[in-house]
Write an enzyme that holds these catalytic residues in place. Structure first.
Site, short mmCIF file in Angstrom:
data_model
loop_
_atom_site.label_atom_id
_atom_site.label_comp_id
_atom_site.label_asym_id
_atom_site.label_seq_id
_atom_site.Cartn_x
_atom_site.Cartn_y
_atom_site.Cartn_z
N ASN A 259 0.57 -1.05 0.23
CA ASN A 259 0.16 -0.40 -0.03
C ASN A 259 1.28 1.16 0.27
OD1 ASN A 259 0.71 -1.09 3.00
ND2 ASN A 259 -1.54 0.52 3.64
N ASN B 17 -1.48 8.68 0.69
CA ASN B 17 -1.00 10.02 -0.07
C ASN B 17 -1.99 11.08 0.38
OD1 ASN B 17 -1.68 12.61 -1.83
ND2 ASN B 17 -0.57 10.98 -3.48
N VAL B 18 -1.32 12.10 1.00
CA VAL B 18 -2.20 12.74 1.93
C VAL B 18 -3.29 13.81 2.01
CG1 VAL B 18 -1.07 14.89 1.13
CG2 VAL B 18 -1.80 14.71 3.24
N GLU C 170 -3.14 -4.98 -2.76
CA GLU C 170 -3.82 -5.91 -3.99
C GLU C 170 -3.28 -4.90 -5.10
OE1 GLU C 170 -5.52 -6.93 0.08
OE2 GLU C 170 -5.12 -5.41 -1.49
#
Length: 133
Positions: free
Chosen positions: A42, A45-46, A55
């Site tokens: 994973n 992002n902010v 996945e």
């Protein structure tokens, strides 16, 4: 490649997850019908929800290599119980996997749960739903 090797690939890529906001690392590994393995982690992002699931990253790596048929999936996270793929990733997995493909979910402590794609996503939306009568 056996089940433990596929999970080991998921565990290794999990360590490279970019999760500065949630600190919740997830790793996924996909074995294709050809026997090749593709992994993903994973990436947050902010600007939520613009991150990428593990996945989805593994599926993108698989497609970038020109492969499109999943034979098996392993997902691992540091959680009290095995973490299933989110709804969007279940649909993404279904796009490339038959219903009987096994998805093994694990904790970093070693607890596992295995389900099929069909069990994770009953009544999946498919291309057949878009065919004109």
């Amino acid at each position: 490649m056996n089940d433990s090797q596929l999970m080991a690939a998921a565990r290794a890529v999990r360590d490279r997850a970019y999760v500065p906001y949630s600190n919740f690392k997830v790793g996924a590994a996909i074995r294709t019908e050809s026997g090749a393995v593709y992994s993903g982690c994973n990436v947050e992002n902010v600007a939520y929800p613009e991150g990428t699931c593990a996945e989805a990253g593994a599926i993108a790596a698989m497609a970038a290599a020109g492969e499109y048929r999943i034979a098996e999936v392993a997902v691992i996270a540091d959680s009290p119980a095995p973490v299933p793929p989110c709804g969007g990733c279940r649909q993404k997995l279904k796009e490339f996997a038959a219903g009987d493909v096994r998805v093994t979910m694990a904790t970093t402590a070693g607890e596992t749960l295995t389900m099929t794609v069909a069990e994770l996503l009953p009544g999946a939306f498919t291309a057949a739903h878009m065919e004109a009568e």
